[in-house]
Write a protein that holds these residues in place. Sequence first.
Motif, mmCIF file in Angstrom:
data_model
loop_
_atom_site.group_PDB
_atom_site.id
_atom_site.type_symbol
_atom_site.label_atom_id
_atom_site.label_comp_id
_atom_site.label_asym_id
_atom_site.label_seq_id
_atom_site.Cartn_x
_atom_site.Cartn_y
_atom_site.Cartn_z
ATOM 1 N N LEU A 121 -58.089 -10.297 -10.127
ATOM 2 C CA LEU A 121 -57.709 -10.877 -11.413
ATOM 3 C C LEU A 121 -57.632 -9.793 -12.487
ATOM 4 C CD1 LEU A 121 -59.745 -14.217 -11.483
ATOM 5 C CD2 LEU A 121 -57.260 -14.002 -11.609
ATOM 6 N N ALA A 122 -58.582 -8.839 -12.451
ATOM 7 C CA ALA A 122 -58.556 -7.728 -13.405
ATOM 8 C C ALA A 122 -57.322 -6.854 -13.185
ATOM 9 C CB ALA A 122 -59.825 -6.895 -13.268
ATOM 10 N N VAL A 123 -56.964 -6.630 -11.926
ATOM 11 C CA VAL A 123 -55.769 -5.832 -11.603
ATOM 12 C C VAL A 123 -54.506 -6.539 -12.081
ATOM 13 C CG1 VAL A 123 -54.331 -5.037 -9.684
ATOM 14 C CG2 VAL A 123 -56.784 -4.575 -9.663
ATOM 15 N N MET A 124 -54.443 -7.849 -11.883
ATOM 16 C CA MET A 124 -53.279 -8.614 -12.333
ATOM 17 C C MET A 124 -53.149 -8.557 -13.855
ATOM 18 S SD MET A 124 -53.655 -11.873 -9.736
ATOM 19 C CE MET A 124 -52.266 -12.802 -10.373
ATOM 20 N N PHE A 125 -54.284 -8.588 -14.533
ATOM 21 C CA PHE A 125 -54.242 -8.500 -15.985
ATOM 22 C C PHE A 125 -53.856 -7.094 -16.433
ATOM 23 C CE2 PHE A 125 -55.470 -9.251 -20.337
ATOM 24 C CZ PHE A 125 -55.230 -10.603 -20.486
ATOM 25 N N TYR A 126 -54.294 -6.085 -15.673
ATOM 26 C CA TYR A 126 -53.891 -4.699 -15.969
ATOM 27 C C TYR A 126 -52.379 -4.549 -15.836
ATOM 28 C CZ TYR A 126 -53.316 0.341 -15.320
ATOM 29 O OH TYR A 126 -52.881 1.641 -15.429
ATOM 30 N N ASP A 127 -51.813 -5.191 -14.800
ATOM 31 C CA ASP A 127 -50.353 -5.166 -14.613
ATOM 32 C C ASP A 127 -49.651 -5.797 -15.811
ATOM 33 O OD1 ASP A 127 -47.821 -5.050 -12.888
ATOM 34 O OD2 ASP A 127 -47.999 -7.206 -13.264
ATOM 35 N N CYS A 128 -50.183 -6.922 -16.273
ATOM 36 C CA CYS A 128 -49.626 -7.593 -17.456
ATOM 37 C C CYS A 128 -49.752 -6.697 -18.691
ATOM 38 C CB CYS A 128 -50.352 -8.918 -17.669
ATOM 39 S SG CYS A 128 -49.754 -9.895 -19.066
ATOM 40 N N TYR A 129 -50.892 -6.033 -18.818
ATOM 41 C CA TYR A 129 -51.145 -5.143 -19.962
ATOM 42 C C TYR A 129 -50.146 -3.985 -19.990
ATOM 43 C CZ TYR A 129 -53.508 -1.479 -22.646
ATOM 44 O OH TYR A 129 -53.797 -0.480 -23.535
ATOM 45 N N VAL A 130 -49.926 -3.345 -18.838
ATOM 46 C CA VAL A 130 -48.983 -2.215 -18.767
ATOM 47 C C VAL A 130 -47.565 -2.685 -19.041
ATOM 48 C CG1 VAL A 130 -47.999 -0.429 -17.272
ATOM 49 C CG2 VAL A 130 -50.445 -0.931 -17.164
ATOM 50 N N ALA A 131 -47.184 -3.849 -18.480
ATOM 51 C CA ALA A 131 -45.824 -4.364 -18.667
ATOM 52 C C ALA A 131 -45.504 -4.641 -20.128
ATOM 53 C CB ALA A 131 -45.640 -5.633 -17.836
ATOM 54 N N ILE A 132 -46.497 -5.093 -20.891
ATOM 55 C CA ILE A 132 -46.253 -5.469 -22.292
ATOM 56 C C ILE A 132 -46.518 -4.306 -23.250
ATOM 57 C CG2 ILE A 132 -47.073 -6.954 -24.174
ATOM 58 C CD1 ILE A 132 -47.518 -9.135 -22.090
ATOM 59 N N THR A 246 -46.553 -15.622 -19.820
ATOM 60 C CA THR A 246 -47.053 -14.875 -18.662
ATOM 61 C C THR A 246 -48.533 -14.582 -18.782
ATOM 62 O OG1 THR A 246 -44.887 -13.854 -18.323
ATOM 63 C CG2 THR A 246 -46.786 -12.776 -17.303
ATOM 64 N N CYS A 247 -48.935 -14.055 -19.936
ATOM 65 C CA CYS A 247 -50.333 -13.646 -20.099
ATOM 66 C C CYS A 247 -51.272 -14.823 -20.304
ATOM 67 C CB CYS A 247 -50.452 -12.671 -21.270
ATOM 68 S SG CYS A 247 -49.848 -11.037 -20.850
ATOM 69 N N SER A 248 -50.780 -15.891 -20.909
ATOM 70 C CA SER A 248 -51.648 -17.060 -21.093
ATOM 71 C C SER A 248 -51.990 -17.692 -19.751
ATOM 72 C CB SER A 248 -50.965 -18.083 -22.008
ATOM 73 O OG SER A 248 -49.763 -18.558 -21.434
ATOM 74 N N SER A 249 -51.064 -17.604 -18.769
ATOM 75 C CA SER A 249 -51.364 -18.103 -17.427
ATOM 76 C C SER A 249 -52.519 -17.321 -16.822
ATOM 77 C CB SER A 249 -50.123 -17.984 -16.528
ATOM 78 O OG SER A 249 -49.063 -18.766 -17.020
ATOM 79 N N HIS A 250 -52.435 -15.987 -16.948
ATOM 80 C CA HIS A 250 -53.524 -15.147 -16.446
ATOM 81 C C HIS A 250 -54.829 -15.494 -17.140
ATOM 82 C CE1 HIS A 250 -51.009 -12.749 -13.958
ATOM 83 N NE2 HIS A 250 -50.381 -12.122 -14.930
ATOM 84 N N LEU A 251 -54.781 -15.631 -18.451
ATOM 85 C CA LEU A 251 -56.001 -15.853 -19.229
ATOM 86 C C LEU A 251 -56.643 -17.194 -18.881
ATOM 87 C CD1 LEU A 251 -57.734 -14.516 -21.407
ATOM 88 C CD2 LEU A 251 -56.505 -15.861 -23.108
ATOM 89 N N LEU A 252 -55.839 -18.217 -18.657
ATOM 90 C CA LEU A 252 -56.365 -19.535 -18.307
ATOM 91 C C LEU A 252 -57.128 -19.480 -16.989
ATOM 92 C CD1 LEU A 252 -56.577 -22.523 -18.964
ATOM 93 C CD2 LEU A 252 -54.346 -22.866 -17.877
ATOM 94 N N VAL A 253 -56.543 -18.803 -15.983
ATOM 95 C CA VAL A 253 -57.205 -18.652 -14.691
ATOM 96 C C VAL A 253 -58.487 -17.850 -14.839
ATOM 97 C CG1 VAL A 253 -56.995 -17.634 -12.392
ATOM 98 C CG2 VAL A 253 -55.061 -18.853 -13.385
ATOM 99 N N VAL A 254 -58.425 -16.777 -15.627
ATOM 100 C CA VAL A 254 -59.580 -15.908 -15.839
ATOM 101 C C VAL A 254 -60.734 -16.679 -16.479
ATOM 102 C CG1 VAL A 254 -60.413 -14.021 -17.303
ATOM 103 C CG2 VAL A 254 -58.387 -13.699 -15.901
#
Length: 314
Positions: A121-132, A246-254
Amino acid sequence: MDHTEMRAEDNASTVTQFILLDFSDLPNLQGFLFVMFFLVYLIILIGNSFIIVITRLDQALQRPMYFFLAKFSSLEICYVSVTLPRILFNIGTQNRSISELACATQTCFFLMLGATECFLLAVMFYDCYVAICNPLHYPLIMNPMKCTQLAAGSWLSGIPVQIGQTYQIFSLHFCNYNQINHFFCDLPPILKLACGDTFINELSVYLVAILFAAVPFMLILASYSKIIGTILKVPTATGRAKAFSTCSSHLLVVVLFFGSATVTYLRPKSTHSPGTDKLLSLFYTIVTPMFNPLIYSLRNRDMIAALRKLLFKI
């Protein structure tokens, strides 16, 4: 079946078999619970399998974000398969006994897969962070080799720690009772059965929970403020909405996963109660994996488009 408590005659004795009480305090709801958990298991298997298939077949989804999402869906199938089949077996047969070895094995796999989920989950959020936040360097930073290394690291990094923690916990003497008032072999209810001083064991549980859950959770929340700041600078409303989606989906799961798991493992032993533990555990073992496919699919236009194309071909 007989739920007789197993008392020890001295501190040298220990149990070789446990009894998972799970939901035995609801005798009139056993049939309903079996059907409910069976349907939930099917939803998790089918939903996550769809994500795996779609991300592999659709060329438009051959990007790091969906690479990690496919790995995450595979992980979710393994993660729930550690607990749900055992719950179904216990309710269906009303045979709730489990050997110490089987209990330790379930605990070990549950902890290893849980640690993997935290890191992934942290890696997926890192991917989102780099993309944005760093879109120009995104293809260079998140190259195929880097993605494979991050996914492999997520899967492997927690294995030695969790094997060690499981060995440490099950090396204790369980000489008071053999009844685990839970629906799987989780650490807090198991520690309650141990006799003698368990301070060191409780401390190790706290430290591992901080390392694998609390720290990634806090880093994700801290980086989210920078992501929000970057999104607000996006000139078009459409671009802002897509990034937020995109990021709100990650945040909800997190929040669902880390929140319930952190509260469970970081509470003092004296404050644990069977009802609260079961409720919180349901969130990070069953509820979150069930909603993940819906969260990541229905809130993602690319996934919806890919699903439509797949259904059209079928």
